[in-house]
Scaffold this active site. Structure first.
Site, PDB file in Angstrom:
ATOM      1  N   SER A  87       0.716  -1.149   0.344  1.00 32.72           N
ATOM      2  CA  SER A  87      -0.265   0.524   0.336  1.00 32.72           C
ATOM      3  C   SER A  87       0.480   1.679   0.036  1.00 32.72           C
ATOM      4  CB  SER A  87      -0.898  -0.179   1.190  1.00 32.72           C
ATOM      5  OG  SER A  87      -1.924  -1.046   1.269  1.00 32.72           O
TER       6      SER A  87
ATOM      7  N   GLU B 132      -5.238  -0.753  -8.363  1.00 25.19           N
ATOM      8  CA  GLU B 132      -4.603   0.105  -8.827  1.00 25.19           C
ATOM      9  C   GLU B 132      -2.938  -0.705  -9.764  1.00 25.19           C
ATOM     10  OE1 GLU B 132      -4.816   3.984  -6.086  1.00 25.19           O
ATOM     11  OE2 GLU B 132      -3.680   2.262  -5.170  1.00 25.19           O
TER      12      GLU B 132
ATOM     13  N   HIS C 288      -2.496  -3.359  -6.452  1.00 23.56           N
ATOM     14  CA  HIS C 288      -2.801  -3.016  -5.008  1.00 23.56           C
ATOM     15  C   HIS C 288      -4.412  -2.717  -5.263  1.00 23.56           C
ATOM     16  CE1 HIS C 288      -3.642   0.793  -2.284  1.00 23.56           C
ATOM     17  NE2 HIS C 288      -3.276  -0.180  -1.392  1.00 23.56           N
TER      18      HIS C 288
ATOM     19  N   ASN D 265      -4.873   6.359  -1.724  1.00 25.97           N
ATOM     20  CA  ASN D 265      -4.431   6.508  -0.616  1.00 25.97           C
ATOM     21  C   ASN D 265      -3.457   7.764  -0.562  1.00 25.97           C
ATOM     22  OD1 ASN D 265      -5.144   4.641  -0.326  1.00 25.97           O
ATOM     23  ND2 ASN D 265      -3.589   3.443   0.218  1.00 25.97           N
TER      24      ASN D 265
HETATM   25  N1  LIG Z   1      -4.958  -4.597   5.605  1.00 30.09           N
HETATM   26  C1  LIG Z   1      -5.124  -3.528   4.011  1.00 30.09           C
HETATM   27  O1  LIG Z   1      -6.587  -2.796   4.470  1.00 30.09           O
HETATM   28  C2  LIG Z   1      -4.111  -3.445   3.237  1.00 30.09           C
HETATM   29  C3  LIG Z   1      -4.968  -3.014   1.960  1.00 30.09           C
HETATM   30  C4  LIG Z   1      -4.475  -3.079   0.999  1.00 30.09           C
HETATM   31  C5  LIG Z   1      -3.100  -4.038   0.099  1.00 30.09           C
HETATM   32  N2  LIG Z   1      -1.897  -4.173   1.872  1.00 30.09           N
HETATM   33  C6  LIG Z   1      -1.153  -4.226   1.689  1.00 30.09           C
HETATM   34  O2  LIG Z   1      -1.386  -6.050   2.515  1.00 30.09           O
HETATM   35  C7  LIG Z   1       0.136  -7.310   2.140  1.00 30.09           C
HETATM   36  C8  LIG Z   1      -0.157  -7.657   3.608  1.00 30.09           C
HETATM   37  O3  LIG Z   1      -1.179  -6.704   4.745  1.00 30.09           O
HETATM   38  P1  LIG Z   1      -2.241  -7.538   5.509  1.00 30.09           P
HETATM   39  O4  LIG Z   1      -3.019  -6.524   5.403  1.00 30.09           O
HETATM   40  O5  LIG Z   1      -3.141  -8.990   4.890  1.00 30.09           O
HETATM   41  O6  LIG Z   1      -1.611  -8.135   6.539  1.00 30.09           O
HETATM   42  P2  LIG Z   1      -1.200  -9.606   7.498  1.00 30.09           P
HETATM   43  O7  LIG Z   1      -0.126  -8.897   8.973  1.00 30.09           O
HETATM   44  O8  LIG Z   1      -2.395  -9.421   8.001  1.00 30.09           O
HETATM   45  O9  LIG Z   1      -1.005 -10.478   6.970  1.00 30.09           O
HETATM   46  C9  LIG Z   1       0.684 -10.537   5.706  1.00 30.09           C
HETATM   47  C10 LIG Z   1       0.874 -12.805   5.825  1.00 30.09           C
HETATM   48  O10 LIG Z   1       1.706 -12.505   5.650  1.00 30.09           O
HETATM   49  C11 LIG Z   1       2.497 -13.831   5.990  1.00 30.09           C
HETATM   50  N3  LIG Z   1       3.573 -13.384   6.169  1.00 30.09           N
HETATM   51  C12 LIG Z   1       4.638 -12.604   7.186  1.00 30.09           C
HETATM   52  N4  LIG Z   1       5.765 -12.475   6.985  1.00 30.09           N
HETATM   53  C13 LIG Z   1       6.054 -13.348   5.241  1.00 30.09           C
HETATM   54  C14 LIG Z   1       6.469 -14.127   4.509  1.00 30.09           C
HETATM   55  N5  LIG Z   1       8.314 -13.656   4.715  1.00 30.09           N
HETATM   56  N6  LIG Z   1       6.077 -14.534   3.832  1.00 30.09           N
HETATM   57  C15 LIG Z   1       4.707 -15.447   3.519  1.00 30.09           C
HETATM   58  N7  LIG Z   1       4.339 -15.016   3.937  1.00 30.09           N
HETATM   59  C16 LIG Z   1       4.512 -14.124   5.032  1.00 30.09           C
HETATM   60  C17 LIG Z   1       1.588 -13.627   7.670  1.00 30.09           C
HETATM   61  O11 LIG Z   1       1.614 -15.004   7.873  1.00 30.09           O
HETATM   62  C18 LIG Z   1       0.847 -13.373   7.190  1.00 30.09           C
HETATM   63  O12 LIG Z   1      -0.335 -13.948   7.223  1.00 30.09           O
HETATM   64  C19 LIG Z   1       1.045  -5.823   2.233  1.00 30.09           C
HETATM   65  O13 LIG Z   1       1.975  -5.193   1.842  1.00 30.09           O
HETATM   66  C20 LIG Z   1      -0.219  -4.325   3.127  1.00 30.09           C
HETATM   67  O14 LIG Z   1       0.326  -3.140   2.833  1.00 30.09           O
HETATM   68  C21 LIG Z   1      -3.068  -4.422   2.423  1.00 30.09           C
END
Ligand SMILES: NC(=O)c1ccc[n+]([C@@H]2O[C@H](COP(=O)([O-])OP(=O)(O)OC[C@H]3O[C@@H](n4cnc5c(N)ncnc54)[C@H](O)[C@@H]3O)[C@@H](O)[C@H]2O)c1
Length: 272
Positions: free
Chosen positions: A106, A139, A127, A177
């Site tokens: 993000s 995106e 994204h 964002n």
């Molecule tokens: N939550 C949101 O609103 C949102 C929206 C858009 C984009 N994102 C992006 O998506 C990504 C994940 O966000 P999230 O909220 O799901 O995070 P989260 O922390 O809930 O989930 C991350 C997941 O990745 C796994 N993980 C951690 N390290 C790892 C590794 N080295 N290899 C493989 N898996 C691994 C974890 O076990 C976990 O299940 C981030 O880059 C975030 O910026 C999040």
């Protein structure tokens, strides 16, 4: 986010490999996907046979090498640069040279993530918005060295899975964002400046600006911690004061008032 993206992919007909760090986490993701896909059947939007076919397209693993034959890999791990760069360096080694490698970051720079690979031309930002199965936008982010082909592959995949893709360059906050984060931060500052209640602020923006959802409800839904983290990341990059998280939000994050997911943010939420 990973589970949500996998869910969209399997329901759109794509064989999908979900890789987690531990199998119980992967199984938890499968249970979430099964629950949501099951709901589509209950609501009459999908037939039971279609649900079974979709779920059969999902393979779960802890082995990174299982991604070796994928056409497109979408990374959605923790929002930190070093783990993402380490992962992209490994993906660089194990994926096919013609595969496109995407990041769902993000707020990090896609260009910096791509710099950990020997072929930054095939790295692109994809994204998605939360919750990924419901939010239409994706995106498609072109980093400094991304070639045209991977941008178009990401765009075409976005369309095939029923999303509405838009193309943009790799700048802090991309498009949505970049606009939404300072706007929501302004809204929170107005709470204190104008001494308006969260309910009245939400009523104001819904009825005076046509927002479908008030800003306090939206920040609660996004998660106070997620919003503060994204604000800090954007502020670090742009040094624009409006990007910095308002102290009120930082205090809420520190107190564990994270919004809907913790049961309390600007509003209180029942367990049900
Ligand atoms: N939550 C949101 O609103 C949102 C929206 C858009 C984009 N994102 C992006 O998506 C990504 C994940 O966000 P999230 O909220 O799901 O995070 P989260 O922390 O809930 O989930 C991350 C997941 O990745 C796994 N993980 C951690 N390290 C790892 C590794 N080295 N290899 C493989 N898996 C691994 C974890 O076990 C976990 O299940 C981030 O880059 C975030 O910026 C999040």
């Amino acid at each position: 986010m990973g589970a949500g993206i996998a869910q969209i992919s399997i329901t759109a007909g794509h064989e999908t490999v979900g890789r987690e760090v531990e199998l119980p986490l992967a199984e938890r993701a499968r249970a979430t996907i099964e629950r949501y896909v099951g709901r589509s059947v209950e609501k009459g939007r999908m037939r039971a046979a279609e649900r079974d076919d979709a779920l059969a397209r999902l393979t779960l693993t802890t082995e990174l090498s299982a991604l070796g034959d994928c056409d497109l890999v979408i990374e959605a791990i923790v929002e930190e640069l070093v783990p993402k760069q380490e992962l992209f360096a490994e993906l660089d080694r194990i994926t096919r040279r013609d595969a496109v490698v995407a990041t769902n970051t993000s707020a990090l720079s896609v260009t910096e993530i791509a710099s950990a690979t020997s072929c930054p031309e095939r790295v692109v930002g994809m994204h998605f918005f939360n919750p990924a199965p419901l939010m239409p936008l994706v995106e498609i982010v072109r980093a400094e060295l991304t070639a045209d082909g991977p941008v178009e592959t990401g765009y075409a995949f976005g369309e095939r899975i029923g999303k509405t893709p838009i193309r943009c360059h790799d700048t802090p906050g991309f498009v949505v964002n970049r606009v939404l984060i300072p706007l929501l931060n302004d809204c929170v500052r107005v709470l204190d400046e104008a001494r308006v209640t969260p309910e009245d602020l939400d009523t104001g923006l819904k009825n005076g600006a046509g927002w479908p959802m008030g800003p306090c409800t939206l920040v609660d839904l996004v998660g106070i911690d997620v919003h503060v983290h994204a604000s800090e990341a954007l502020y670090e990059k742009t040094r624009e004061p409006r990007m910095a998280p308002p102290p009120r939000l930082v205090a809420m994050r520190n107190a564990g008032l994270l919004g809907r997911k913790s049961g309390r943010g600007f509003y209180r939420y029942d367990e049900s």
